[in-house]
Design a protein around this motif. Structure first.
Motif, PDB file in Angstrom:
ATOM      1  N   LYS A  65      11.507   9.456   9.133  1.00  0.00           N
ATOM      2  CA  LYS A  65      11.314   8.145   9.762  1.00  0.00           C
ATOM      3  C   LYS A  65       9.831   7.828   9.914  1.00  0.00           C
ATOM      4  CE  LYS A  65      15.530   7.975  12.439  1.00  0.00           C
ATOM      5  NZ  LYS A  65      16.123   7.735  13.729  1.00  0.00           N
ATOM      6  N   GLY A  66       9.571   6.591  10.296  1.00  0.00           N
ATOM      7  CA  GLY A  66       8.200   6.171  10.566  1.00  0.00           C
ATOM      8  C   GLY A  66       7.727   6.724  11.898  1.00  0.00           C
ATOM      9  N   SER A  67       6.536   6.354  12.301  1.00  0.00           N
ATOM     10  CA  SER A  67       5.929   6.836  13.529  1.00  0.00           C
ATOM     11  C   SER A  67       6.548   6.152  14.745  1.00  0.00           C
ATOM     12  CB  SER A  67       4.431   6.544  13.508  1.00  0.00           C
ATOM     13  OG  SER A  67       3.854   6.856  14.748  1.00  0.00           O
ATOM     14  N   ALA A  68       6.664   6.899  15.829  1.00  0.00           N
ATOM     15  CA  ALA A  68       7.136   6.319  17.085  1.00  0.00           C
ATOM     16  C   ALA A  68       6.056   5.449  17.712  1.00  0.00           C
ATOM     17  CB  ALA A  68       7.548   7.425  18.053  1.00  0.00           C
ATOM     18  N   ARG A  69       4.795   5.751  17.376  1.00  0.00           N
ATOM     19  CA  ARG A  69       3.661   4.987  17.891  1.00  0.00           C
ATOM     20  C   ARG A  69       2.748   4.583  16.739  1.00  0.00           C
ATOM     21  NH1 ARG A  69       0.728   8.357  22.206  1.00  0.00           N
ATOM     22  NH2 ARG A  69      -0.603   6.533  22.003  1.00  0.00           N
ATOM     23  N   PRO A  70       3.133   3.539  15.976  1.00  0.00           N
ATOM     24  CA  PRO A  70       2.295   3.113  14.846  1.00  0.00           C
ATOM     25  C   PRO A  70       0.896   2.733  15.316  1.00  0.00           C
ATOM     26  CG  PRO A  70       4.398   1.981  14.821  1.00  0.00           C
ATOM     27  CD  PRO A  70       4.321   2.729  16.111  1.00  0.00           C
ATOM     28  N   GLY A  71      -0.105   3.132  14.558  1.00  0.00           N
ATOM     29  CA  GLY A  71      -1.492   2.861  14.926  1.00  0.00           C
ATOM     30  C   GLY A  71      -2.093   3.985  15.731  1.00  0.00           C
ATOM     31  N   HIS A  72      -1.257   4.827  16.323  1.00  0.00           N
ATOM     32  CA  HIS A  72      -1.739   5.953  17.115  1.00  0.00           C
ATOM     33  C   HIS A  72      -1.378   7.276  16.462  1.00  0.00           C
ATOM     34  CE1 HIS A  72      -2.788   3.310  20.472  1.00  0.00           C
ATOM     35  NE2 HIS A  72      -1.613   2.724  20.270  1.00  0.00           N
ATOM     36  N   GLU A  73      -0.183   7.334  15.884  1.00  0.00           N
ATOM     37  CA  GLU A  73       0.282   8.546  15.216  1.00  0.00           C
ATOM     38  C   GLU A  73       0.670   8.195  13.789  1.00  0.00           C
ATOM     39  OE1 GLU A  73       3.623   9.880  17.449  1.00  0.00           O
ATOM     40  OE2 GLU A  73       2.467  10.259  19.261  1.00  0.00           O
ATOM     41  N   SER A  74       0.319   9.072  12.869  1.00  0.00           N
ATOM     42  CA  SER A  74       0.643   8.839  11.469  1.00  0.00           C
ATOM     43  C   SER A  74       1.984   9.492  11.129  1.00  0.00           C
ATOM     44  CB  SER A  74      -0.446   9.422  10.571  1.00  0.00           C
ATOM     45  OG  SER A  74      -0.080   9.275   9.221  1.00  0.00           O
ATOM     46  N   ALA A  75       2.766   8.822  10.296  1.00  0.00           N
ATOM     47  CA  ALA A  75       4.056   9.367   9.884  1.00  0.00           C
ATOM     48  C   ALA A  75       3.987   9.892   8.460  1.00  0.00           C
ATOM     49  CB  ALA A  75       5.134   8.292   9.983  1.00  0.00           C
ATOM     50  N   GLY A  76       2.824   9.848   7.847  1.00  0.00           N
ATOM     51  CA  GLY A  76       2.682  10.305   6.475  1.00  0.00           C
ATOM     52  C   GLY A  76       1.882   9.299   5.668  1.00  0.00           C
ATOM     53  N   THR A  77       1.806   9.541   4.361  1.00  0.00           N
ATOM     54  CA  THR A  77       1.041   8.680   3.469  1.00  0.00           C
ATOM     55  C   THR A  77       1.833   8.432   2.192  1.00  0.00           C
ATOM     56  OG1 THR A  77      -0.989   9.682   4.304  1.00  0.00           O
ATOM     57  CG2 THR A  77      -1.167   8.435   2.283  1.00  0.00           C
ATOM     58  N   LEU A  78       1.781   7.201   1.720  1.00  0.00           N
ATOM     59  CA  LEU A  78       2.400   6.839   0.450  1.00  0.00           C
ATOM     60  C   LEU A  78       1.329   6.775  -0.627  1.00  0.00           C
ATOM     61  CD1 LEU A  78       4.833   3.900   1.331  1.00  0.00           C
ATOM     62  CD2 LEU A  78       5.419   6.250   0.775  1.00  0.00           C
ATOM     63  N   SER A  79       1.628   7.347  -1.776  1.00  0.00           N
ATOM     64  CA  SER A  79       0.683   7.260  -2.891  1.00  0.00           C
ATOM     65  C   SER A  79       0.803   5.883  -3.537  1.00  0.00           C
ATOM     66  CB  SER A  79       0.967   8.351  -3.921  1.00  0.00           C
ATOM     67  OG  SER A  79       2.195   8.084  -4.572  1.00  0.00           O
ATOM     68  N   LYS A  80      -0.179   5.547  -4.337  1.00  0.00           N
ATOM     69  CA  LYS A  80      -0.195   4.257  -5.034  1.00  0.00           C
ATOM     70  C   LYS A  80       0.999   4.138  -5.987  1.00  0.00           C
ATOM     71  CE  LYS A  80      -3.488   0.984  -5.767  1.00  0.00           C
ATOM     72  NZ  LYS A  80      -4.000   0.125  -4.732  1.00  0.00           N
ATOM     73  N   ASP A  81       1.370   5.245  -6.641  1.00  0.00           N
ATOM     74  CA  ASP A  81       2.499   5.221  -7.582  1.00  0.00           C
ATOM     75  C   ASP A  81       3.822   4.967  -6.863  1.00  0.00           C
ATOM     76  OD1 ASP A  81       0.799   5.727  -9.699  1.00  0.00           O
ATOM     77  OD2 ASP A  81       1.079   7.909  -9.579  1.00  0.00           O
ATOM     78  N   VAL A  82       4.022   5.600  -5.717  1.00  0.00           N
ATOM     79  CA  VAL A  82       5.251   5.397  -4.943  1.00  0.00           C
ATOM     80  C   VAL A  82       5.297   3.964  -4.434  1.00  0.00           C
ATOM     81  CG1 VAL A  82       6.490   6.095  -2.858  1.00  0.00           C
ATOM     82  CG2 VAL A  82       5.447   7.828  -4.311  1.00  0.00           C
ATOM     83  N   LEU A  83       4.164   3.464  -3.966  1.00  0.00           N
ATOM     84  CA  LEU A  83       4.082   2.085  -3.488  1.00  0.00           C
ATOM     85  C   LEU A  83       4.421   1.100  -4.612  1.00  0.00           C
ATOM     86  CD1 LEU A  83       3.265   0.432  -0.959  1.00  0.00           C
ATOM     87  CD2 LEU A  83       0.998   0.270  -1.966  1.00  0.00           C
ATOM     88  N   ARG A  84       3.907   1.358  -5.812  1.00  0.00           N
ATOM     89  CA  ARG A  84       4.199   0.491  -6.955  1.00  0.00           C
ATOM     90  C   ARG A  84       5.693   0.542  -7.301  1.00  0.00           C
ATOM     91  NH1 ARG A  84       1.245  -2.024 -10.598  1.00  0.00           N
ATOM     92  NH2 ARG A  84      -0.656  -0.968  -9.972  1.00  0.00           N
ATOM     93  N   GLY A  85       6.289   1.717  -7.237  1.00  0.00           N
ATOM     94  CA  GLY A  85       7.716   1.856  -7.518  1.00  0.00           C
ATOM     95  C   GLY A  85       8.575   1.068  -6.538  1.00  0.00           C
ATOM     96  N   ILE A  86       8.239   1.149  -5.260  1.00  0.00           N
ATOM     97  CA  ILE A  86       8.971   0.391  -4.241  1.00  0.00           C
ATOM     98  C   ILE A  86       8.778  -1.106  -4.468  1.00  0.00           C
ATOM     99  CG2 ILE A  86       9.115  -0.130  -1.769  1.00  0.00           C
ATOM    100  CD1 ILE A  86       8.372   2.810  -1.253  1.00  0.00           C
ATOM    101  N   ALA A  87       7.544  -1.511  -4.773  1.00  0.00           N
ATOM    102  CA  ALA A  87       7.252  -2.934  -4.992  1.00  0.00           C
ATOM    103  C   ALA A  87       8.020  -3.467  -6.200  1.00  0.00           C
ATOM    104  CB  ALA A  87       5.753  -3.142  -5.179  1.00  0.00           C
ATOM    105  N   GLN A  88       8.102  -2.694  -7.267  1.00  0.00           N
ATOM    106  CA  GLN A  88       8.839  -3.139  -8.448  1.00  0.00           C
ATOM    107  C   GLN A  88      10.328  -3.246  -8.161  1.00  0.00           C
ATOM    108  OE1 GLN A  88       7.482  -0.286 -11.329  1.00  0.00           O
ATOM    109  NE2 GLN A  88       5.838  -1.626 -12.044  1.00  0.00           N
ATOM    110  N   ARG A  89      10.845  -2.355  -7.330  1.00  0.00           N
ATOM    111  CA  ARG A  89      12.271  -2.429  -6.979  1.00  0.00           C
ATOM    112  C   ARG A  89      12.559  -3.638  -6.091  1.00  0.00           C
ATOM    113  NH1 ARG A  89      16.152   2.341  -4.602  1.00  0.00           N
ATOM    114  NH2 ARG A  89      18.053   1.105  -4.695  1.00  0.00           N
ATOM    115  N   LEU A 121      10.800  -6.466  -6.010  1.00  0.00           N
ATOM    116  CA  LEU A 121      10.272  -7.695  -6.606  1.00  0.00           C
ATOM    117  C   LEU A 121      11.286  -8.837  -6.714  1.00  0.00           C
ATOM    118  CD1 LEU A 121       7.453  -8.467  -7.450  1.00  0.00           C
ATOM    119  CD2 LEU A 121       8.026  -7.873  -9.784  1.00  0.00           C
ATOM    120  N   PRO A 122      12.549  -8.609  -7.099  1.00  0.00           N
ATOM    121  CA  PRO A 122      13.482  -9.743  -7.193  1.00  0.00           C
ATOM    122  C   PRO A 122      13.712 -10.479  -5.873  1.00  0.00           C
ATOM    123  CG  PRO A 122      14.381  -7.805  -8.286  1.00  0.00           C
ATOM    124  CD  PRO A 122      13.141  -7.367  -7.579  1.00  0.00           C
ATOM    125  N   ASP A 123      13.574  -9.785  -4.744  1.00  0.00           N
ATOM    126  CA  ASP A 123      13.833 -10.410  -3.445  1.00  0.00           C
ATOM    127  C   ASP A 123      12.574 -10.912  -2.749  1.00  0.00           C
ATOM    128  OD1 ASP A 123      16.525 -10.080  -3.658  1.00  0.00           O
ATOM    129  OD2 ASP A 123      16.633  -8.313  -2.372  1.00  0.00           O
TER     130      ASP A 123
END
Length: 142
Positions: free
Chosen positions: A88-112, A114-116
């Motif tokens: 899951k994401g962070s319970a306190r966004p901006g204060h605690e990090s829940a991880g990092t997404l790479s550029k490739d993963v971000l592009r994959g999510i964006a392409q999926r 895209l139709p919406d």
């Protein structure tokens, strides 16, 4: 082919598990419409069988004659980010990090997604997805 002049009575958007929609959720949202819920479940399950394990929103349009149309959407952005992270994401966004997404993963999510999205540009879609990720406390590689 059904007649084109059918009168719409209801339009509902429901987020369901792909390939295995619970009839209880369908009944809660669409029971008062009088449509055949078992047929709706079968149609949804066969249409989303390839995406089993994901959450796939569907827009159900019900007509006067108790027929219906299904319009499948892409999974929610937050769901895709959580799936990519494996948690899951962070319970306190901006204060605690829940991880990092790479550029490739971000592009994959964006392409999926895209139709919406309201853009046809993958880079703009990536910025939109990155904003959602940041609001969940997930960092994005630059």
């Amino acid at each position: 082919m059904p007649p084109k002049n059918r009168k719409q009575t209801h339009r509902v958007t429901i987020e369901l598990a792909a390939g295995n929609a619970p009839v209880v959720d369908l009944g809660k949202m669409l029971g008062q419409t009088g449509i055949n819920l078992v047929q709706l479940k079968k149609d949804y399950d066969t249409a989303t069988a390839a995406q089993r394990g994901d959450i796939v929103p569907v827009v159900v349009t019900v007509f006067e004659d108790r027929s219906f149309d299904l319009l499948l959407k892409t999974p929610p952005t937050a769901f895709l980010i959580r799936k990519a992270l494996g948690r899951k994401g962070s319970a306190r966004p901006g204060h605690e990090s829940a991880g990092t997404l790479s550029k490739d993963v971000l592009r994959g999510i964006a392409q999926r997604k895209l139709p919406d999205l309201n853009t046809a540009d993958v880079e703009a879609a990536m910025r939109t997805i990155a904003g959602t990720a940041r609001s969940m406390g997930v960092g994005v590689e630059v």
